[in-house]
Write an enzyme that holds these catalytic residues in place. Structure first.
Site, PDB file in Angstrom:
ATOM      1  N   LYS A   1       8.752   1.005  11.512  1.00  0.00           N
ATOM      2  CA  LYS A   1       9.244   2.341  11.210  1.00  0.00           C
ATOM      3  C   LYS A   1       8.211   2.981  10.284  1.00  0.00           C
ATOM      4  O   LYS A   1       8.081   2.606   9.122  1.00  0.00           O
ATOM      5  CB  LYS A   1      10.613   2.309  10.528  1.00  0.00           C
ATOM      6  CG  LYS A   1      11.137   3.712  10.299  1.00  0.00           C
ATOM      7  CD  LYS A   1      12.124   3.787   9.142  1.00  0.00           C
ATOM      8  CE  LYS A   1      12.358   5.226   8.715  1.00  0.00           C
ATOM      9  NZ  LYS A   1      11.164   5.887   8.161  1.00  0.00           N
TER      10      LYS A   1
ATOM     11  N   GLY B   1       6.494   0.058  -0.480  1.00  0.00           N
ATOM     12  CA  GLY B   1       7.183   1.238  -0.993  1.00  0.00           C
ATOM     13  C   GLY B   1       7.663   0.977  -2.412  1.00  0.00           C
ATOM     14  O   GLY B   1       7.136   0.098  -3.106  1.00  0.00           O
TER      15      GLY B   1
ATOM     16  N   GLU C   1       5.475  -5.220  -0.932  1.00  0.00           N
ATOM     17  CA  GLU C   1       4.415  -4.671  -1.782  1.00  0.00           C
ATOM     18  C   GLU C   1       5.026  -3.433  -2.422  1.00  0.00           C
ATOM     19  O   GLU C   1       5.228  -2.415  -1.761  1.00  0.00           O
ATOM     20  CB  GLU C   1       3.194  -4.370  -0.910  1.00  0.00           C
ATOM     21  CG  GLU C   1       1.940  -4.190  -1.708  1.00  0.00           C
ATOM     22  CD  GLU C   1       1.664  -2.741  -1.958  1.00  0.00           C
ATOM     23  OE1 GLU C   1       2.133  -2.245  -3.015  1.00  0.00           O
ATOM     24  OE2 GLU C   1       1.019  -2.117  -1.119  1.00  0.00           O
ATOM     25  N   LEU C   2       5.395  -3.571  -3.705  1.00  0.00           N
ATOM     26  CA  LEU C   2       6.240  -2.554  -4.338  1.00  0.00           C
ATOM     27  C   LEU C   2       5.464  -1.765  -5.398  1.00  0.00           C
ATOM     28  O   LEU C   2       4.248  -1.730  -5.381  1.00  0.00           O
ATOM     29  CB  LEU C   2       7.489  -3.246  -4.913  1.00  0.00           C
ATOM     30  CG  LEU C   2       8.260  -4.089  -3.882  1.00  0.00           C
ATOM     31  CD1 LEU C   2       9.415  -4.846  -4.525  1.00  0.00           C
ATOM     32  CD2 LEU C   2       8.770  -3.216  -2.732  1.00  0.00           C
TER      33      LEU C   2
ATOM     34  N   CYS D   1      -0.649   3.009  -4.912  1.00  0.00           N
ATOM     35  CA  CYS D   1       0.152   2.084  -5.714  1.00  0.00           C
ATOM     36  C   CYS D   1      -0.685   1.297  -6.710  1.00  0.00           C
ATOM     37  O   CYS D   1      -0.148   0.781  -7.690  1.00  0.00           O
ATOM     38  CB  CYS D   1       0.944   1.149  -4.809  1.00  0.00           C
ATOM     39  SG  CYS D   1      -0.092   0.349  -3.605  1.00  0.00           S
TER      40      CYS D   1
ATOM     41  N   GLU E   1       5.495   5.316 -12.268  1.00  0.00           N
ATOM     42  CA  GLU E   1       4.264   5.566 -11.522  1.00  0.00           C
ATOM     43  C   GLU E   1       4.064   7.078 -11.437  1.00  0.00           C
ATOM     44  O   GLU E   1       4.939   7.786 -10.929  1.00  0.00           O
ATOM     45  CB  GLU E   1       4.412   5.033 -10.090  1.00  0.00           C
ATOM     46  CG  GLU E   1       3.927   3.633  -9.886  1.00  0.00           C
ATOM     47  CD  GLU E   1       3.950   3.242  -8.418  1.00  0.00           C
ATOM     48  OE1 GLU E   1       2.923   2.816  -7.901  1.00  0.00           O
ATOM     49  OE2 GLU E   1       5.019   3.348  -7.777  1.00  0.00           O
TER      50      GLU E   1
HETATM   51  O1  LIG Z   1      -1.083   2.233  -2.081  1.00  0.00           O
HETATM   52  C1  LIG Z   1      -1.194   1.124  -1.615  1.00  0.00           C
HETATM   53  C2  LIG Z   1      -2.373   0.506  -0.956  1.00  0.00           C
HETATM   54  C3  LIG Z   1      -3.674   0.843  -1.508  1.00  0.00           C
HETATM   55  C4  LIG Z   1      -4.796  -0.063  -1.053  1.00  0.00           C
HETATM   56  O2  LIG Z   1      -4.649  -0.832  -0.095  1.00  0.00           O
HETATM   57  O3  LIG Z   1      -5.832  -0.016  -1.684  1.00  0.00           O
END
Ligand SMILES: O=CCCC(=O)O
Length: 480
Positions: free
Chosen positions: A174, A228, A250-251, A284, A382
């Site tokens: 999704k 997310g 991966e938060l 992130c 964040e």
């Molecule tokens: O925002 C998440 C991923 C950023 C990255 O893979 O460098």
């Protein structure tokens, strides 16, 4: 240049129209780019069933055949890089050149995991008794699902799909409601290069709740992966517990960027600029809390201010632009709230601090805040915007303590030259990834992921494949 704009759901190798549609808009202009099929739970279930039907044949193929198809997919992404980059710029807002770099980055996961598919070994276990032989084998876990974010509309999909397919799994994704077009475009390329029907399925939807429920609770799915927020991740993790799925999350992050007094300050500024302004700060692993040792604070801030003054903000289609619009009004409101709260509580704004209305409603000025303290919301949340929030600290011990004073632990950064300090601080910082005199740390060869409330599991690297495999021990008896 060909158009890769697809607007229907992609299930079992077919483009499936849906009466319900949602609009995808260009954040730079507000223009409606497309009306995309709005999949519901029933369609998501159809996708899961298609992935389940495709599984036995895909899993049974020799690793080199899966690798060859992945390499063809990689080539197709490279051949269509400009079209994919322009599409991404239109729906996400990042500059075309940065979007093209993301296509390279996203495609690099496909190439890397094509290689890993051919290097997946099990173990022969040392003899325990003379009558038995024991081996440990790896195999693709089965049907997988993923929910991906809008900030990296290509790479966050390939980083999950490529290892899954390499391991012999099938997948239902999704994509984000804000940026589904990049996902649908690469599904088209996957189909063109011969990735079999049902192996990759894409269900765009505005109904995250009910489609998310299918992707986390459906009994045919054995593995779920999410990138997310921590808040949503916790909810999805609970849902996955209903039938004990394997998960990777991966938060959120709240990355410290520490500048010690022995750092090369020019290099530190350069690395911070790379880290902070990538994707307008909507990353992130973006530096969120800038911690500068007191005795180099003025010098560092002056250099940083000079560098930030040179930033060019404009629509992502303009020449030599550093960053474009934020993704939507909610993102602007959040940045305004955090900057407002910091200023009200005593932070000084040396640069920016406002929406650049001449450009449009979603463009935020490069903003530099000093005198920031740990009690301000900007250090707890964040920022996800082009705001540099600088705090000071007195000595190494305080710098480390402040850096670790968060429930998050995705990325961290520090700049220093003394090798003993580098060793001490590297050991002390609580994070999954650490940039030491380096603001750019992402690569397909590297293990991406966090500790604490920033997540579980690793993506990319040789560890990324294992997330989509299960380990089975075979004990063969009857030897004399
Ligand atoms: O925002 C998440 C991923 C950023 C990255 O893979 O460098």
């Amino acid at each position: 240049m060909r158009s890769l704009t697809k607007t229907n759901a992609f299930i079992d190798g077919h483009w499936v129209p849906v009466d319900e549609r949602f609009e995808v808009t260009n954040p730079a202009t507000g223009e409606v780019l497309a009306e995309v099929a709005d999949a519901d739970a029933t369609l998501a279930e159809r996708a899961v069933e298609a992935a389940n039907r495709a599984l036995p044949a895909w899993r049974a193929r020799p690793a080199h055949e899966r690798a060859d198809l992945l390499l063809k997919w990689y080539d197709a992404m490279q051949a269509n890089k400009q079209a994919l980059a322009e599409l991404m710029c239109a729906e996400q807002g990042k500059p075309v050149a940065e979007a093209a770099a993301e296509i390279d980055y996203g495609a690099s996961f496909v190439k890397w995991f094509a290689g890993e598919a051919e290097r997946s070994y099990g173990d022969i276990v040392p003899l325990q008794t003379t009558d038995k032989r024991v081996s440990i084998v790896k195999r693709g876990i089965g049907v997988c699902s993923a929910i991906t974010p809008w900030n990296f509309p290509n790479a966050m999909i390939t980083r999950k799909v490529a290892p899954a397919l390499a391991a012999g799994c099938t997948m239902v994704v999704k994509p984000p409601q804000l940026t589904p077009l990049s996902a649908l475009a690469i599904a088209q390329l996957a189909s063109e290069v011969g990735i079999p029907d049902g192996v990759l399925n894409i269900v765009p939807s505005s109904d995250s709740k009910s489609v998310g429920k299918v992707l986390t609770e459906h009994p045919l799915i054995r593995k779920f992966s999410f990138t997310g927020s921590t808040e949503v991740g916790k909810q999805l993790m609970q849902q996955c517990a209903s039938n004990v799925k394997k998960v990777s999350f991966e938060l959120g992050g709240n990355a410290p960027f520490i500048v010690f007094d022995d750092a090369d300050l020019d290099h530190a500024v350069e690395q911070l600029m790379i880290c902070k302004f990538r994707n307008a700060g909507q990353t992130c692993i973006s530096a969120n809390r800038i911690l500068v040792q007191e005795n180099v604070l003025d010098s560092f801030v002056n250099k940083l201010k000079a560098a930030m003054r040179d930033l060019k903000v404009a629509a992502g289609t303009a020449d030599e632009v550093d960053y474009g619009p934020l993704i939507n009004t909610a993102a602007i409101e959040k940045v305004e709230r955090l900057v407002g709260d910091a200023r009200e509580n005593g932070a000084e704004c040396l640069l920016g601090g406002e929406v650049l209305n001449d450009l449009g409603e979603l463009f935020y000025a490069p903003t530099l805040l000093t005198d920031v303290t740990s009690s301000m919301a900007i250090t707890q949340e964040e920022i996800f915007g082009p705001v540099v929030a600088v705090q000071s600290f007195t000595d190494e011990e305080e710098g480390i303590r402040k850096a670790n004073d968060t429930p998050f632990g995705l990325a961290g950064y520090f700049c220093a030259q003394d090798y003993r300090r580098i060793e001490r601080v590297s050991a002390a910082l609580e994070c999954g990834m650490l940039g030491i005199n380096a603001g750019a740390i992402s690569h397909a060869y590297n293990a991406f992921g966090g500790v604490k409330e920033s997540g579980i599991g690793r993506e990319g690297s040789r560890y990324g494949l294992a997330e989509y495999q299960e380990t089975k021990t075979l004990t063969l008896g009857g030897f004399a």
